[in-house]
Design a protein around this motif. Structure first.
Motif, PDB file in Angstrom:
ATOM      1  N   GLN A 215       0.844  -1.196   0.000  1.00  0.00           N
ATOM      2  CA  GLN A 215       0.000   0.000   0.000  1.00  0.00           C
ATOM      3  C   GLN A 215       0.872   1.236   0.000  1.00  0.00           C
ATOM      4  OE1 GLN A 215      -2.373  -0.620   3.539  1.00  0.00           O
ATOM      5  NE2 GLN A 215      -1.267   0.967   4.638  1.00  0.00           N
ATOM      6  N   THR A 216       0.235   2.346  -0.346  1.00  0.00           N
ATOM      7  CA  THR A 216       0.974   3.592  -0.515  1.00  0.00           C
ATOM      8  C   THR A 216       1.221   4.342   0.784  1.00  0.00           C
ATOM      9  OG1 THR A 216      -1.085   4.786  -0.945  1.00  0.00           O
ATOM     10  CG2 THR A 216       0.121   3.923  -2.872  1.00  0.00           C
ATOM     11  N   GLY A 217       0.594   3.957   1.860  1.00  0.00           N
ATOM     12  CA  GLY A 217       0.712   4.641   3.149  1.00  0.00           C
ATOM     13  C   GLY A 217      -0.593   4.475   3.895  1.00  0.00           C
ATOM     14  N   PRO A 218      -0.809   5.279   4.939  1.00  0.00           N
ATOM     15  CA  PRO A 218      -2.063   5.150   5.682  1.00  0.00           C
ATOM     16  C   PRO A 218      -3.259   5.625   4.854  1.00  0.00           C
ATOM     17  CG  PRO A 218      -0.612   6.784   6.709  1.00  0.00           C
ATOM     18  CD  PRO A 218       0.106   6.236   5.529  1.00  0.00           C
ATOM     19  N   ALA A 219      -4.377   4.972   5.060  1.00  0.00           N
ATOM     20  CA  ALA A 219      -5.612   5.371   4.377  1.00  0.00           C
ATOM     21  C   ALA A 219      -6.095   6.702   4.923  1.00  0.00           C
ATOM     22  CB  ALA A 219      -6.689   4.311   4.585  1.00  0.00           C
ATOM     23  N   PRO A 220      -6.773   7.502   4.091  1.00  0.00           N
ATOM     24  CA  PRO A 220      -7.358   8.737   4.610  1.00  0.00           C
ATOM     25  C   PRO A 220      -8.268   8.435   5.803  1.00  0.00           C
ATOM     26  CG  PRO A 220      -7.468   8.713   2.219  1.00  0.00           C
ATOM     27  CD  PRO A 220      -6.998   7.351   2.654  1.00  0.00           C
ATOM     28  N   GLN A 221      -8.203   9.276   6.812  1.00  0.00           N
ATOM     29  CA  GLN A 221      -8.842   9.006   8.096  1.00  0.00           C
ATOM     30  C   GLN A 221     -10.361   8.811   8.002  1.00  0.00           C
ATOM     31  OE1 GLN A 221      -7.961  11.958  11.055  1.00  0.00           O
ATOM     32  NE2 GLN A 221      -8.192  10.488  12.694  1.00  0.00           N
ATOM     33  N   ALA A 222     -11.034   9.536   7.150  1.00  0.00           N
ATOM     34  CA  ALA A 222     -12.495   9.482   7.106  1.00  0.00           C
ATOM     35  C   ALA A 222     -13.037   8.391   6.181  1.00  0.00           C
ATOM     36  CB  ALA A 222     -13.039  10.843   6.671  1.00  0.00           C
ATOM     37  N   VAL A 223     -12.174   7.607   5.566  1.00  0.00           N
ATOM     38  CA  VAL A 223     -12.622   6.600   4.611  1.00  0.00           C
ATOM     39  C   VAL A 223     -12.837   5.266   5.313  1.00  0.00           C
ATOM     40  CG1 VAL A 223     -11.945   5.259   2.561  1.00  0.00           C
ATOM     41  CG2 VAL A 223     -11.484   7.690   2.662  1.00  0.00           C
ATOM     42  N   TRP A 224     -13.970   4.654   5.042  1.00  0.00           N
ATOM     43  CA  TRP A 224     -14.239   3.314   5.553  1.00  0.00           C
ATOM     44  C   TRP A 224     -13.471   2.325   4.690  1.00  0.00           C
ATOM     45  CZ3 TRP A 224     -18.588  -0.216   3.744  1.00  0.00           C
ATOM     46  CH2 TRP A 224     -18.566  -1.414   4.457  1.00  0.00           C
ATOM     47  N   VAL A 225     -12.562   1.582   5.304  1.00  0.00           N
ATOM     48  CA  VAL A 225     -11.758   0.597   4.599  1.00  0.00           C
ATOM     49  C   VAL A 225     -12.111  -0.773   5.175  1.00  0.00           C
ATOM     50  CG1 VAL A 225      -9.430  -0.156   3.986  1.00  0.00           C
ATOM     51  CG2 VAL A 225      -9.909   2.285   4.261  1.00  0.00           C
ATOM     52  N   PRO A 226     -13.028  -1.496   4.517  1.00  0.00           N
ATOM     53  CA  PRO A 226     -13.395  -2.816   5.046  1.00  0.00           C
ATOM     54  C   PRO A 226     -12.267  -3.820   4.880  1.00  0.00           C
ATOM     55  CG  PRO A 226     -14.512  -2.394   2.969  1.00  0.00           C
ATOM     56  CD  PRO A 226     -13.755  -1.149   3.307  1.00  0.00           C
ATOM     57  N   ASP A 227     -12.332  -4.854   5.704  1.00  0.00           N
ATOM     58  CA  ASP A 227     -11.409  -5.964   5.571  1.00  0.00           C
ATOM     59  C   ASP A 227     -11.529  -6.518   4.154  1.00  0.00           C
ATOM     60  OD1 ASP A 227      -9.691  -8.082   7.064  1.00  0.00           O
ATOM     61  OD2 ASP A 227     -11.183  -9.248   5.953  1.00  0.00           O
ATOM     62  N   GLN A 228     -10.443  -7.023   3.607  1.00  0.00           N
ATOM     63  CA  GLN A 228     -10.496  -7.545   2.245  1.00  0.00           C
ATOM     64  C   GLN A 228     -11.279  -8.851   2.155  1.00  0.00           C
ATOM     65  OE1 GLN A 228      -6.453  -7.370   0.603  1.00  0.00           O
ATOM     66  NE2 GLN A 228      -6.951  -5.350  -0.178  1.00  0.00           N
ATOM     67  N   GLY A 229     -11.579  -9.473   3.267  1.00  0.00           N
ATOM     68  CA  GLY A 229     -12.490 -10.601   3.270  1.00  0.00           C
ATOM     69  C   GLY A 229     -11.948 -11.908   2.725  1.00  0.00           C
ATOM     70  N   VAL A 230     -10.654 -11.980   2.484  1.00  0.00           N
ATOM     71  CA  VAL A 230     -10.075 -13.225   1.986  1.00  0.00           C
ATOM     72  C   VAL A 230      -9.405 -13.903   3.171  1.00  0.00           C
ATOM     73  CG1 VAL A 230      -8.470 -14.287   0.364  1.00  0.00           C
ATOM     74  CG2 VAL A 230      -9.689 -12.190  -0.277  1.00  0.00           C
ATOM     75  N   PRO A 231      -9.914 -15.075   3.578  1.00  0.00           N
ATOM     76  CA  PRO A 231      -9.313 -15.732   4.750  1.00  0.00           C
ATOM     77  C   PRO A 231      -7.916 -16.234   4.438  1.00  0.00           C
ATOM     78  CG  PRO A 231     -10.970 -17.147   3.740  1.00  0.00           C
ATOM     79  CD  PRO A 231     -11.006 -15.831   3.000  1.00  0.00           C
ATOM     80  N   PRO A 232      -7.064 -16.345   5.456  1.00  0.00           N
ATOM     81  CA  PRO A 232      -5.757 -16.941   5.242  1.00  0.00           C
ATOM     82  C   PRO A 232      -5.923 -18.352   4.711  1.00  0.00           C
ATOM     83  CG  PRO A 232      -5.973 -16.096   7.479  1.00  0.00           C
ATOM     84  CD  PRO A 232      -7.308 -15.977   6.826  1.00  0.00           C
ATOM     85  N   TYR A 233      -4.943 -18.806   3.944  1.00  0.00           N
ATOM     86  CA  TYR A 233      -5.033 -20.135   3.364  1.00  0.00           C
ATOM     87  C   TYR A 233      -5.063 -21.179   4.467  1.00  0.00           C
ATOM     88  CZ  TYR A 233      -4.421 -24.212   0.531  1.00  0.00           C
ATOM     89  OH  TYR A 233      -4.621 -25.426  -0.052  1.00  0.00           O
ATOM     90  N   ARG A 234      -5.952 -22.112   4.312  1.00  0.00           N
ATOM     91  CA  ARG A 234      -6.029 -23.212   5.275  1.00  0.00           C
ATOM     92  C   ARG A 234      -6.220 -24.509   4.506  1.00  0.00           C
ATOM     93  NH1 ARG A 234     -10.150 -24.105  10.304  1.00  0.00           N
ATOM     94  NH2 ARG A 234      -9.497 -26.243  10.638  1.00  0.00           N
ATOM     95  N   GLY A 235      -5.363 -25.440   4.757  1.00  0.00           N
ATOM     96  CA  GLY A 235      -5.458 -26.740   4.086  1.00  0.00           C
ATOM     97  C   GLY A 235      -6.644 -27.545   4.604  1.00  0.00           C
ATOM     98  N   ARG A 236      -6.670 -28.776   4.267  1.00  0.00           N
ATOM     99  CA  ARG A 236      -7.795 -29.630   4.641  1.00  0.00           C
ATOM    100  C   ARG A 236      -7.697 -30.159   6.063  1.00  0.00           C
ATOM    101  NH1 ARG A 236      -7.821 -32.730  -0.997  1.00  0.00           N
ATOM    102  NH2 ARG A 236      -9.052 -31.220  -2.129  1.00  0.00           N
ATOM    103  N   GLY A 237      -6.655 -29.830   6.792  1.00  0.00           N
ATOM    104  CA  GLY A 237      -6.450 -30.372   8.132  1.00  0.00           C
ATOM    105  C   GLY A 237      -7.277 -29.734   9.197  1.00  0.00           C
TER     106      GLY A 237
END
Length: 154
Positions: free
Chosen positions: A132-154
């Protein structure tokens, strides 16, 4: 403000072949009709592919591109063609992810941009890349990217 889809300077509304390499791809930008407002635009790319530069085997990722535009927006058809040009391009995960972020920043000069590359395992190890280019502007809603960490079948 409206953009004519028959604008001959844009790929939008024009038959356009998929570029064979990212360096040959043309990214188009259009004026931001809300340049006076901070807001977040998100592109989700669930089927991004490139090639391993060592083995030539395909690599797969979900890319999440978030940006707070300033004067310009990236035109989505040109972005799709640019990202598709990586399909036969050999580069490491880190190179692909960071290069895409830097190219968008050079084109748009956004107020803020981040890219998350969530790569499927190569050699049994998933590699996720974030830039990323730096901190997000303070008033902007930045949601989580919603991609879970990789998890195998275990």
């Amino acid at each position: 403000m409206s953009i004519e889809t028959t604008d001959p300077t844009l790929q939008l509304g024009q038959p356009t072949a998929l570029p064979s390499r990212p360096e040959e791809a043309r990214l188009d930008r259009v004026p931001n009709p809300h340049a006076d407002t901070d807001y977040l635009a998100r592109f989700t790319v669930p089927e991004f592919t490139s090639l391993c530069p060592v083995t030539g085997q395909p690599d797969f990722a979900t890319l999440m591109i978030d940006y707070v535009p300033d004067a310009w927006l990236v035109e989505s058809k040109s972005l799709k063609l640019y990202l598709g040009a990586f399909r036969n391009h050999g580069a490491f995960h880190e190179d692909c992810t960071v290069a895409i972020g830097k190219r968008l920043c050079a084109l748009l000069s956004p107020r803020w941009l981040r890219i998350g590359g969530y790569w499927y395992p190569r050699g049994g190890i998933p590699i996720d890349v974030f830039w990323q280019t730096g901190p997000a502007p303070q008033a902007v809603w930045v949601p989580d990217q919603g991609v879970p960490p990789y998890r195998g079948r275990g």
